[in-house]
Design a protein around this motif. Structure first.
Motif, PDB file in Angstrom:
ATOM      1  N   ARG A  65      63.949  39.066  34.031  1.00  0.00           N
ATOM      2  CA  ARG A  65      65.321  39.415  34.394  1.00  0.00           C
ATOM      3  C   ARG A  65      65.693  40.783  33.834  1.00  0.00           C
ATOM      4  O   ARG A  65      65.134  41.228  32.848  1.00  0.00           O
ATOM      5  N   PHE A  67      68.258  43.160  31.930  1.00  0.00           N
ATOM      6  CA  PHE A  67      69.283  42.956  30.905  1.00  0.00           C
ATOM      7  C   PHE A  67      69.431  44.202  30.035  1.00  0.00           C
ATOM      8  O   PHE A  67      68.587  45.088  30.035  1.00  0.00           O
ATOM      9  N   PHE A  81      73.082  40.232  31.070  1.00  0.00           N
ATOM     10  CA  PHE A  81      72.312  40.169  32.319  1.00  0.00           C
ATOM     11  C   PHE A  81      73.178  40.609  33.494  1.00  0.00           C
ATOM     12  O   PHE A  81      74.337  40.217  33.605  1.00  0.00           O
ATOM     13  N   CYS A  87      69.851  32.809  37.066  1.00  0.00           N
ATOM     14  CA  CYS A  87      70.197  32.512  35.674  1.00  0.00           C
ATOM     15  C   CYS A  87      69.128  31.585  35.098  1.00  0.00           C
ATOM     16  O   CYS A  87      68.104  31.345  35.719  1.00  0.00           O
TER      17      CYS A  87
END
Length: 140
Positions: A65, A67, A81, A87
């Motif tokens: 992800r 971030f 994020f 998620c």
């Protein structure tokens, strides 16, 4: 008291959306209307604990992800994020069936039943059917 139809059962089509009972399927954040997916989220991790160290290592090296990482005033690690990405929760939704059958509440004389795989196709099918009814009414 039910209103009696003006035409024979074979002159009708029935459009129905049905959700099967007790069925849940895994779904993506977007399908589940996930708030984290829509707006982004923060994970606050205490890296002074073994669990926190494992969580932070996973986020940095394996999560895949996007971030930004910061330290809070209390010494915790804050991972921020961006929206639009999956998620860490597992989401579940109830599937919906988009059905079209011949007939009405009195029955289905042909036995024909179609199931659309996409809601948009079901809506388009119904719109075309309603347009045909309107056109026939206008012509008399």
């Amino acid at each position: 008291m039910a209103i009696e139809p003006a035409m024979p059962v074979g002159a009708y089509q029935t459009y129905e959306v049905r959700a099967p009972r007790d069925v849940q399927q895994k779904s993506a954040c977007e399908q589940a209307n996930c708030r984290a997916w829509r707006y982004g989220w923060e994970s606050v991790i205490d890296e002074s604990t073994p669990l926190g160290q494992q969580q932070a290592a996973y986020i940095r090296t394996q999560s895949g992800r996007t971030f930004r990482e910061q330290r809070s005033d209390g010494g915790l690690t804050v991972f921020r994020f961006e929206s639009g990405q999956r998620c860490f929760a597992e989401h579940g939704t109830r599937p919906e069936l988009y059905l079209v059958r011949d007939g009405d509440r009195r029955g289905n004389p042909t036995g024909r039943l179609r199931q659309h795989t996409r809601p948009a196709d079901w809506v388009e099918d119904m719109a075309e059917s309603l347009d045909a009814v309107r056109t026939a009414q206008e012509r008399g």
